[in-house]
Design a protein around this motif. Sequence first.
Motif, PDB file in Angstrom:
ATOM      1  N   ASP A 194      24.840   4.312  49.108  1.00 39.96           N
ATOM      2  CA  ASP A 194      24.032   5.515  48.887  1.00 39.96           C
ATOM      3  C   ASP A 194      24.159   5.939  47.420  1.00 39.96           C
ATOM      4  OD1 ASP A 194      26.583   6.600  48.671  1.00 39.96           O
ATOM      5  OD2 ASP A 194      26.464   7.729  50.556  1.00 39.96           O
ATOM      6  N   GLY A 195      23.527   7.061  47.077  1.00 41.39           N
ATOM      7  CA  GLY A 195      23.538   7.520  45.687  1.00 41.39           C
ATOM      8  C   GLY A 195      24.920   7.799  45.148  1.00 41.39           C
ATOM      9  N   GLU A 196      25.784   8.360  45.982  1.00 42.64           N
ATOM     10  CA  GLU A 196      27.143   8.664  45.531  1.00 42.64           C
ATOM     11  C   GLU A 196      27.906   7.393  45.181  1.00 42.64           C
ATOM     12  OE1 GLU A 196      31.234  10.811  47.209  1.00 42.64           O
ATOM     13  OE2 GLU A 196      29.343  11.009  48.320  1.00 42.64           O
ATOM     14  N   LYS A 197      27.750   6.358  45.991  1.00 37.81           N
ATOM     15  CA  LYS A 197      28.447   5.097  45.708  1.00 37.81           C
ATOM     16  C   LYS A 197      27.869   4.413  44.476  1.00 37.81           C
ATOM     17  CE  LYS A 197      30.633   3.825  50.079  1.00 37.81           C
ATOM     18  NZ  LYS A 197      30.667   5.169  50.661  1.00 37.81           N
ATOM     19  N   HIS A 198      26.565   4.545  44.261  1.00 37.13           N
ATOM     20  CA  HIS A 198      25.984   3.987  43.039  1.00 37.13           C
ATOM     21  C   HIS A 198      26.542   4.692  41.806  1.00 37.13           C
ATOM     22  CE1 HIS A 198      22.650   2.086  45.483  1.00 37.13           C
ATOM     23  NE2 HIS A 198      23.042   1.117  44.681  1.00 37.13           N
ATOM     24  N   THR A 199      26.753   5.992  41.903  1.00 41.88           N
ATOM     25  CA  THR A 199      27.381   6.717  40.794  1.00 41.88           C
ATOM     26  C   THR A 199      28.755   6.139  40.494  1.00 41.88           C
ATOM     27  OG1 THR A 199      26.187   8.766  41.278  1.00 41.88           O
ATOM     28  CG2 THR A 199      28.240   8.972  40.036  1.00 41.88           C
ATOM     29  N   LYS A 200      29.505   5.834  41.531  1.00 42.67           N
ATOM     30  CA  LYS A 200      30.850   5.280  41.356  1.00 42.67           C
ATOM     31  C   LYS A 200      30.795   3.880  40.757  1.00 42.67           C
ATOM     32  CE  LYS A 200      32.876   8.210  44.893  1.00 42.67           C
ATOM     33  NZ  LYS A 200      33.512   8.341  46.214  1.00 42.67           N
TER      34      LYS A 200
ATOM     35  N   ILE B   4      28.538   2.844  38.624  1.00 43.12           N
ATOM     36  CA  ILE B   4      28.235   3.049  37.200  1.00 43.12           C
ATOM     37  C   ILE B   4      29.481   3.522  36.455  1.00 43.12           C
ATOM     38  CG2 ILE B   4      26.902   4.461  35.575  1.00 43.12           C
ATOM     39  CD1 ILE B   4      24.633   4.394  37.741  1.00 43.12           C
ATOM     40  N   GLN B   5      30.242   4.430  37.052  1.00 45.96           N
ATOM     41  CA  GLN B   5      31.469   4.916  36.412  1.00 45.96           C
ATOM     42  C   GLN B   5      32.483   3.790  36.244  1.00 45.96           C
ATOM     43  OE1 GLN B   5      31.069   9.403  38.320  1.00 45.96           O
ATOM     44  NE2 GLN B   5      33.016   8.356  38.520  1.00 45.96           N
ATOM     45  N   ASN B   6      32.625   2.943  37.246  1.00 48.39           N
ATOM     46  CA  ASN B   6      33.564   1.826  37.146  1.00 48.39           C
ATOM     47  C   ASN B   6      33.141   0.831  36.065  1.00 48.39           C
ATOM     48  OD1 ASN B   6      35.224   2.817  39.166  1.00 48.39           O
ATOM     49  ND2 ASN B   6      34.311   1.585  40.785  1.00 48.39           N
ATOM     50  N   MET B   7      31.855   0.556  35.993  1.00 42.47           N
ATOM     51  CA  MET B   7      31.370  -0.368  34.964  1.00 42.47           C
ATOM     52  C   MET B   7      31.514   0.236  33.573  1.00 42.47           C
ATOM     53  SD  MET B   7      30.457  -3.296  36.228  1.00 42.47           S
ATOM     54  CE  MET B   7      29.311  -4.059  35.072  1.00 42.47           C
ATOM     55  N   ALA B   8      31.221   1.521  33.439  1.00 40.50           N
ATOM     56  CA  ALA B   8      31.343   2.180  32.141  1.00 40.50           C
ATOM     57  C   ALA B   8      32.777   2.136  31.636  1.00 40.50           C
ATOM     58  CB  ALA B   8      30.863   3.625  32.233  1.00 40.50           C
ATOM     59  N   SER B   9      33.714   2.361  32.530  1.00 42.52           N
ATOM     60  CA  SER B   9      35.121   2.374  32.143  1.00 42.52           C
ATOM     61  C   SER B   9      35.662   0.980  31.883  1.00 42.52           C
ATOM     62  CB  SER B   9      35.953   3.039  33.237  1.00 42.52           C
ATOM     63  OG  SER B   9      35.598   4.397  33.390  1.00 42.52           O
ATOM     64  N   GLY B  10      35.093  -0.023  32.545  1.00 44.90           N
ATOM     65  CA  GLY B  10      35.660  -1.355  32.460  1.00 44.90           C
ATOM     66  C   GLY B  10      35.073  -2.263  31.405  1.00 44.90           C
ATOM     67  N   LEU B  11      33.771  -2.122  31.110  1.00 41.27           N
ATOM     68  CA  LEU B  11      33.102  -3.132  30.293  1.00 41.27           C
ATOM     69  C   LEU B  11      32.540  -2.604  28.973  1.00 41.27           C
ATOM     70  CD1 LEU B  11      32.910  -6.073  31.210  1.00 41.27           C
ATOM     71  CD2 LEU B  11      30.526  -5.692  31.801  1.00 41.27           C
ATOM     72  N   THR B  12      32.342  -1.302  28.858  1.00 39.73           N
ATOM     73  CA  THR B  12      31.741  -0.752  27.646  1.00 39.73           C
ATOM     74  C   THR B  12      32.589  -1.107  26.428  1.00 39.73           C
ATOM     75  OG1 THR B  12      30.821   1.075  28.905  1.00 39.73           O
ATOM     76  CG2 THR B  12      30.900   1.342  26.529  1.00 39.73           C
TER      77      THR B  12
ATOM     78  N   ASP C 255      32.948  -3.455  44.703  1.00 38.40           N
ATOM     79  CA  ASP C 255      33.909  -3.444  45.811  1.00 38.40           C
ATOM     80  C   ASP C 255      34.704  -2.143  45.839  1.00 38.40           C
ATOM     81  OD1 ASP C 255      33.086  -5.948  46.569  1.00 38.40           O
ATOM     82  OD2 ASP C 255      34.819  -7.016  45.732  1.00 38.40           O
ATOM     83  N   MET C 256      35.153  -1.703  44.676  1.00 30.85           N
ATOM     84  CA  MET C 256      35.931  -0.457  44.605  1.00 30.85           C
ATOM     85  C   MET C 256      35.074   0.745  44.974  1.00 30.85           C
ATOM     86  SD  MET C 256      38.357  -1.004  41.277  1.00 30.85           S
ATOM     87  CE  MET C 256      39.634  -2.266  41.291  1.00 30.85           C
ATOM     88  N   ALA C 257      33.836   0.769  44.461  1.00 37.69           N
ATOM     89  CA  ALA C 257      32.947   1.900  44.762  1.00 37.69           C
ATOM     90  C   ALA C 257      32.640   1.971  46.252  1.00 37.69           C
ATOM     91  CB  ALA C 257      31.657   1.768  43.964  1.00 37.69           C
ATOM     92  N   MET C 258      32.446   0.825  46.892  1.00 34.65           N
ATOM     93  CA  MET C 258      32.165   0.818  48.328  1.00 34.65           C
ATOM     94  C   MET C 258      33.358   1.331  49.131  1.00 34.65           C
ATOM     95  SD  MET C 258      29.013  -0.049  48.471  1.00 34.65           S
ATOM     96  CE  MET C 258      28.752  -0.313  50.230  1.00 34.65           C
ATOM     97  N   ASP C 259      34.560   1.248  48.535  1.00 35.44           N
ATOM     98  CA  ASP C 259      35.756   1.825  49.153  1.00 35.44           C
ATOM     99  C   ASP C 259      36.038   3.228  48.634  1.00 35.44           C
ATOM    100  OD1 ASP C 259      36.332  -0.341  50.785  1.00 35.44           O
ATOM    101  OD2 ASP C 259      37.582  -1.343  49.294  1.00 35.44           O
ATOM    102  N   ASP C 260      35.034   3.824  47.951  1.00 33.47           N
ATOM    103  CA  ASP C 260      35.132   5.175  47.384  1.00 33.47           C
ATOM    104  C   ASP C 260      36.232   5.298  46.336  1.00 33.47           C
ATOM    105  OD1 ASP C 260      32.985   6.401  48.755  1.00 33.47           O
ATOM    106  OD2 ASP C 260      34.203   6.511  50.572  1.00 33.47           O
ATOM    107  N   ILE C 261      36.438   4.240  45.586  1.00 45.42           N
ATOM    108  CA  ILE C 261      37.400   4.236  44.485  1.00 45.42           C
ATOM    109  C   ILE C 261      36.623   4.116  43.182  1.00 45.42           C
ATOM    110  CG2 ILE C 261      39.308   2.987  43.391  1.00 45.42           C
ATOM    111  CD1 ILE C 261      39.998   1.955  46.246  1.00 45.42           C
ATOM    112  N   CYS C 262      36.899   5.008  42.243  1.00 45.60           N
ATOM    113  CA  CYS C 262      36.230   4.931  40.948  1.00 45.60           C
ATOM    114  C   CYS C 262      37.047   5.662  39.893  1.00 45.60           C
ATOM    115  CB  CYS C 262      34.819   5.524  41.009  1.00 45.60           C
ATOM    116  SG  CYS C 262      34.781   7.319  41.135  1.00 45.60           S
ATOM    117  N   ILE C 263      36.676   5.436  38.634  1.00 45.58           N
ATOM    118  CA  ILE C 263      37.252   6.195  37.526  1.00 45.58           C
ATOM    119  C   ILE C 263      36.491   7.517  37.453  1.00 45.58           C
ATOM    120  CG2 ILE C 263      37.817   6.194  35.080  1.00 45.58           C
ATOM    121  CD1 ILE C 263      39.158   3.952  36.726  1.00 45.58           C
TER     122      ILE C 263
END
Length: 228
Positions: A136-142, A144-152, A179-187
Amino acid sequence: YRVNLELAKAALTSERCTLTKSLLAFNGGTDVSGDLRATARFFAGAASEARVLGLDKPAMSITGSGNHGIICTMPLYAMYRVEQHSEESLLRATVLSYLITMYIKEYSGRLSAFCGCGIAAGTGMACGLAYLQGADGEKHTKVIQNMASGLTGMICDGGNHGCTMKGIVAVDAAFRATDMAMDDICIENIHGINGRTPEATMKYMGMIASPGMTGTEKTIVEIMESKK
């Protein structure tokens, strides 16, 4: 997909495409296996290597880049094949991947010292992977946050063989972030460049490239010129 799959196929018959042969071996000697990540790395890496080494096949580009178009799409195709999603789901995931990529590129610009095929297209593709998993939208936000923190911050040092390696890194990062976002884990957004909204986070990702990496771009050019 037809265009990029033909590109990946061309890599298999070229002696120049050494990374493709390694990726195929890691995937059990086949293009589609039961290992989703290895299949995704193969399709993305083969098409990218054919593209950067100049094989005589076109790439389906986005935002002016063949590699962006490859990273945006090929891992989604791998998930479609391995997990047997519907064609409609694949196409919807692709639209989302393209939109996210274009949003980030609006801020980073078309050319910069920022590896857009990894960071922008990789983030778009990660959101497409999440879509295929029912996010859902909330998981997509997570995601994006994980990718921003990891690869930028991954640099662009021109269109070259290294782009394929960067693409492989982006594929791995996208699966981890998803995988982390689907488990509701994010930065969370209190950390680093993450914003209060996904739009803000993507804006900040782009700002790292322009104006943030203008000095980096100059240094990269100086290094490349020094090798003449």
